[in-house]
Every structure is written in C-alpha cells, then in structure tokens.
Design a protein around this motif. Sequence first.
Motif, PDB file in Angstrom:
ATOM      1  N   GLN A 187      81.975  70.732  49.787  1.00 36.16           N
ATOM      2  CA  GLN A 187      83.274  70.174  49.377  1.00 36.16           C
ATOM      3  C   GLN A 187      83.317  68.660  49.579  1.00 36.16           C
ATOM      4  OE1 GLN A 187      84.222  72.863  47.363  1.00 36.16           O
ATOM      5  NE2 GLN A 187      86.062  71.695  47.693  1.00 36.16           N
ATOM      6  N   ALA A 188      82.775  68.169  50.676  1.00 36.25           N
ATOM      7  CA  ALA A 188      82.733  66.727  50.923  1.00 36.25           C
ATOM      8  C   ALA A 188      81.870  66.032  49.877  1.00 36.25           C
ATOM      9  CB  ALA A 188      82.203  66.438  52.324  1.00 36.25           C
ATOM     10  N   THR A 242      75.150  55.875  50.379  1.00 34.29           N
ATOM     11  CA  THR A 242      75.037  56.241  48.971  1.00 34.29           C
ATOM     12  C   THR A 242      74.792  57.745  48.876  1.00 34.29           C
ATOM     13  OG1 THR A 242      72.650  55.915  48.930  1.00 34.29           O
ATOM     14  CG2 THR A 242      74.033  53.997  48.377  1.00 34.29           C
ATOM     15  N   LEU A 243      74.894  58.271  47.675  1.00 36.12           N
ATOM     16  CA  LEU A 243      74.624  59.692  47.486  1.00 36.12           C
ATOM     17  C   LEU A 243      73.197  60.036  47.882  1.00 36.12           C
ATOM     18  CD1 LEU A 243      76.417  60.464  44.116  1.00 36.12           C
ATOM     19  CD2 LEU A 243      77.118  61.108  46.411  1.00 36.12           C
ATOM     20  N   CYS A 244      72.263  59.132  47.632  1.00 35.67           N
ATOM     21  CA  CYS A 244      70.869  59.375  48.028  1.00 35.67           C
ATOM     22  C   CYS A 244      70.785  59.633  49.531  1.00 35.67           C
ATOM     23  CB  CYS A 244      69.983  58.198  47.651  1.00 35.67           C
ATOM     24  SG  CYS A 244      69.800  57.983  45.871  1.00 35.67           S
ATOM     25  N   ALA A 245      71.483  58.836  50.325  1.00 40.82           N
ATOM     26  CA  ALA A 245      71.474  59.010  51.778  1.00 40.82           C
ATOM     27  C   ALA A 245      72.136  60.328  52.163  1.00 40.82           C
ATOM     28  CB  ALA A 245      72.180  57.847  52.463  1.00 40.82           C
ATOM     29  N   HIS A 293      75.147  67.954  50.621  1.00 39.79           N
ATOM     30  CA  HIS A 293      75.452  68.893  49.542  1.00 39.79           C
ATOM     31  C   HIS A 293      75.234  70.342  49.956  1.00 39.79           C
ATOM     32  CE1 HIS A 293      71.203  68.049  49.338  1.00 39.79           C
ATOM     33  NE2 HIS A 293      71.013  69.021  48.463  1.00 39.79           N
ATOM     34  N   VAL A 294      74.417  70.573  50.989  1.00 34.91           N
ATOM     35  CA  VAL A 294      74.172  71.912  51.514  1.00 34.91           C
ATOM     36  C   VAL A 294      75.114  72.201  52.688  1.00 34.91           C
ATOM     37  CG1 VAL A 294      72.468  73.409  52.641  1.00 34.91           C
ATOM     38  CG2 VAL A 294      71.756  71.865  50.793  1.00 34.91           C
ATOM     39  N   LEU A 345      82.831  63.203  46.562  1.00 34.87           N
ATOM     40  CA  LEU A 345      82.152  61.943  46.267  1.00 34.87           C
ATOM     41  C   LEU A 345      81.764  61.822  44.791  1.00 34.87           C
ATOM     42  CD1 LEU A 345      79.727  61.711  49.314  1.00 34.87           C
ATOM     43  CD2 LEU A 345      81.798  60.357  48.939  1.00 34.87           C
ATOM     44  N   ILE A 346      81.617  62.943  44.120  1.00 32.76           N
ATOM     45  CA  ILE A 346      81.108  62.882  42.749  1.00 32.76           C
ATOM     46  C   ILE A 346      82.147  63.187  41.671  1.00 32.76           C
ATOM     47  CG2 ILE A 346      78.751  63.364  43.449  1.00 32.76           C
ATOM     48  CD1 ILE A 346      79.135  66.248  42.484  1.00 32.76           C
ATOM     49  N   GLN A 347      83.328  63.677  42.048  1.00 25.96           N
ATOM     50  CA  GLN A 347      84.330  64.009  41.029  1.00 25.96           C
ATOM     51  C   GLN A 347      85.543  63.125  41.109  1.00 25.96           C
ATOM     52  OE1 GLN A 347      85.267  68.166  41.413  1.00 25.96           O
ATOM     53  NE2 GLN A 347      83.749  68.678  39.903  1.00 25.96           N
ATOM     54  N   PRO A 348      86.118  62.716  40.032  1.00 25.96           N
ATOM     55  CA  PRO A 348      85.518  62.742  38.699  1.00 25.96           C
ATOM     56  C   PRO A 348      84.534  61.580  38.576  1.00 25.96           C
ATOM     57  CG  PRO A 348      87.675  61.748  38.551  1.00 25.96           C
ATOM     58  CD  PRO A 348      87.466  62.167  40.005  1.00 25.96           C
ATOM     59  N   ALA A 349      83.398  61.840  38.046  1.00 28.35           N
ATOM     60  CA  ALA A 349      82.345  60.832  37.936  1.00 28.35           C
ATOM     61  C   ALA A 349      82.768  59.696  36.996  1.00 28.35           C
ATOM     62  CB  ALA A 349      81.059  61.465  37.443  1.00 28.35           C
ATOM     63  N   THR A 350      82.584  58.476  37.465  1.00 31.54           N
ATOM     64  CA  THR A 350      82.869  57.294  36.643  1.00 31.54           C
ATOM     65  C   THR A 350      81.642  56.395  36.524  1.00 31.54           C
ATOM     66  OG1 THR A 350      83.654  56.062  38.571  1.00 31.54           O
ATOM     67  CG2 THR A 350      85.318  57.251  37.287  1.00 31.54           C
ATOM     68  N   HIS A 351      80.640  56.634  37.378  1.00 31.93           N
ATOM     69  CA  HIS A 351      79.422  55.829  37.394  1.00 31.93           C
ATOM     70  C   HIS A 351      78.208  56.738  37.590  1.00 31.93           C
ATOM     71  CE1 HIS A 351      82.473  52.857  38.318  1.00 31.93           C
ATOM     72  NE2 HIS A 351      81.612  51.944  37.902  1.00 31.93           N
ATOM     73  N   TYR A 352      77.047  56.241  37.182  1.00 31.60           N
ATOM     74  CA  TYR A 352      75.804  56.941  37.465  1.00 31.60           C
ATOM     75  C   TYR A 352      74.792  55.939  37.992  1.00 31.60           C
ATOM     76  CZ  TYR A 352      73.648  55.092  33.202  1.00 31.60           C
ATOM     77  OH  TYR A 352      73.134  54.261  32.247  1.00 31.60           O
TER      78      TYR A 352
END
Length: 55
Positions: A22-23, A7-10, A17-18, A27-34
């Motif tokens: 780009q990777a 998951t994004l949390c992991a 993200h640091v 994962l986040i574009q285009p966002a369809t869920h939160y």
Amino acid sequence: MSEDNKTLCAHVEEELHVKDPQAYIQLIQPATHYCQGCGRSAAKAENVCKPQKLP
C-alpha cells in the motif's frame, strides 16, 4: 537519505513493494512521471532517478 527522499529504485531495493504494498502504491499512483533509466512510473518526479513527465 531520509524515507521521504528515496527514489523508487531505493524502495524496491529494500523490498517496500513486498513488505508494504500500500505504501508503494501511494508512491506510484496516479503516475505523472516515469524514469528514463529504469522505466518505473511515479506520482512525483522526485520519486524517480531520471524523471520525464508523462504526456
């Protein structure tokens, strides 16, 4: 857990993200869920812990 099942949390915990922005952006574009838990948005429901579809 494989890279594809994280998951994004992991990924954030591992600082994707640091280390590879780009990777992370893919994962986040285009966002369809939160995530109802942490508020992160993602391109796929399986990328967040508690997915909710964006209107």
